[in-house]
Design an enzyme around this catalytic site. Structure first.
Site, PDB file in Angstrom:
ATOM      1  CG  HIS A   1      -0.315  -0.280   2.507  1.00  0.00           C
ATOM      2  ND1 HIS A   1       0.015  -1.561   2.907  1.00  0.00           N
ATOM      3  CD2 HIS A   1       0.069   0.529   3.519  1.00  0.00           C
ATOM      4  CE1 HIS A   1       0.569  -1.525   4.095  1.00  0.00           C
ATOM      5  NE2 HIS A   1       0.624  -0.257   4.495  1.00  0.00           N
TER       6      HIS A   1
ATOM      7  CG  HIS B   1       1.063   5.072   4.256  1.00  0.00           C
ATOM      8  ND1 HIS B   1       0.247   5.010   5.368  1.00  0.00           N
ATOM      9  CD2 HIS B   1       1.749   3.901   4.229  1.00  0.00           C
ATOM     10  CE1 HIS B   1       0.451   3.861   6.007  1.00  0.00           C
ATOM     11  NE2 HIS B   1       1.365   3.162   5.332  1.00  0.00           N
TER      12      HIS B   1
HETATM   13  P1  AMP Z   1       1.610   0.084   7.409  1.00  0.00           P
HETATM   14  O1  AMP Z   1       2.004   0.318   8.840  1.00  0.00           O
HETATM   15  O2  AMP Z   1       2.471   0.815   6.432  1.00  0.00           O
HETATM   16  O3  AMP Z   1       1.506  -1.394   7.094  1.00  0.00           O
HETATM   17  O4  AMP Z   1       0.186   0.726   7.229  1.00  0.00           O
HETATM   18  C1  AMP Z   1      -1.007   0.062   7.489  1.00  0.00           C
HETATM   19  C2  AMP Z   1      -2.043   1.123   7.662  1.00  0.00           C
HETATM   20  O5  AMP Z   1      -3.318   0.537   7.580  1.00  0.00           O
HETATM   21  C3  AMP Z   1      -1.976   1.851   9.006  1.00  0.00           C
HETATM   22  O6  AMP Z   1      -1.723   3.239   8.788  1.00  0.00           O
HETATM   23  C4  AMP Z   1      -3.355   1.609   9.605  1.00  0.00           C
HETATM   24  O7  AMP Z   1      -3.853   2.723  10.304  1.00  0.00           O
HETATM   25  C5  AMP Z   1      -4.180   1.281   8.388  1.00  0.00           C
HETATM   26  N1  AMP Z   1      -5.346   0.462   8.629  1.00  0.00           N
HETATM   27  C6  AMP Z   1      -5.401  -0.700   9.308  1.00  0.00           C
HETATM   28  N2  AMP Z   1      -6.669  -1.175   9.296  1.00  0.00           N
HETATM   29  C7  AMP Z   1      -7.411  -0.284   8.598  1.00  0.00           C
HETATM   30  C8  AMP Z   1      -8.786  -0.202   8.229  1.00  0.00           C
HETATM   31  N3  AMP Z   1      -9.656  -1.149   8.598  1.00  0.00           N
HETATM   32  N4  AMP Z   1      -9.205   0.853   7.502  1.00  0.00           N
HETATM   33  C9  AMP Z   1      -8.327   1.815   7.131  1.00  0.00           C
HETATM   34  N5  AMP Z   1      -7.020   1.793   7.434  1.00  0.00           N
HETATM   35  C10 AMP Z   1      -6.563   0.758   8.163  1.00  0.00           C
END
Ligand code: AMP
Length: 177
Positions: free
Chosen positions: A163, A165
């Protein structure tokens, strides 16, 4: 324990501390997500999941759980986009900036993280970045924005479905944490 089963006592602990601190800092903005995110991050740090393990993002893609979706390539008959290039974008549940959006491929195709990228992924990787730019315009981020891709335990990755950001709406700092 590392991926191949060998013991790495020091790096294991520091990895968990780094990821836990990342989560703890971020949850000051939204304490309700603290428990599940912290658990997910610590679990991911302890043992990154197998490449085919589903993630929370699969549930968002399949509309099994709600998300604030801001962009989606669909399967409209007139869309020429191959399935492997379709993307979905939704607001991060725990925003780190006034605008914080996650952009993901709708089909993971082995891309648990950027470090798993192969030449066949070039098109979807380009589309993720291009879509980030489209969404930045849609969100009115005319003064700039930041793109982040966390990878693996040292990169504080907690969800193993690649993903991007997209962060904006405030002045960013450098160096990042
Ligand atoms: P990472 O730490 O780069 O793997 O980012 C994962 C991101 O997913 C984090 O910023 C979380 O806040 C976000 N996240 C986890 N679950 C959800 C969800 N159900 N809806 C939206 N964002 C989410």
């Amino acid at each position: 324990m590392s991926n191949n089963g060998s013991i790495k006592p020091h790096s294991q602990n520091s990895r968990i501390e780094v990821i836990a601190s990342h989560i703890l800092t971020s949850t000051t903005l939204n304490p309700s997500s603290m428990a599940s995110e912290k658990e997910a991050a610590i679990a991911a740090a302890a043992a990154p999941p197998p490449a085919d393990a589903p993630t929370i993002f699969d549930k968002i893609i399949n509309k099994e759980i709600p998300a604030n979706i801001v962009y989606e390539d669909d399967k409209r008959p007139f869309s020429a986009l191959p399935d492997l290039q379709r993307v979905l974008a939704f607001r991060d549940i725990n925003p780190q900036a006034p605008t914080h959006i996650l952009i993901i491929p709708k089909v993971r195709d082995g891309l648990t993280g950027l470090s798993k990228a192969e030449e066949r992924h070039i098109d979807i990787l380009g589309r993720l970045l291009y879509t980030a730019n489209v969404i930045a315009k849609q969100e009115g981020l005319d003064d700039g924005f930041r793109i982040v891709i966390n990878d693996g335990p040292n990169g504080c990755q907690s969800v193993y479905h690649i993903h991007v950001h997209l962060l904006g709406g405030r002045q960013m700092n450098w160096p990042p944490g």
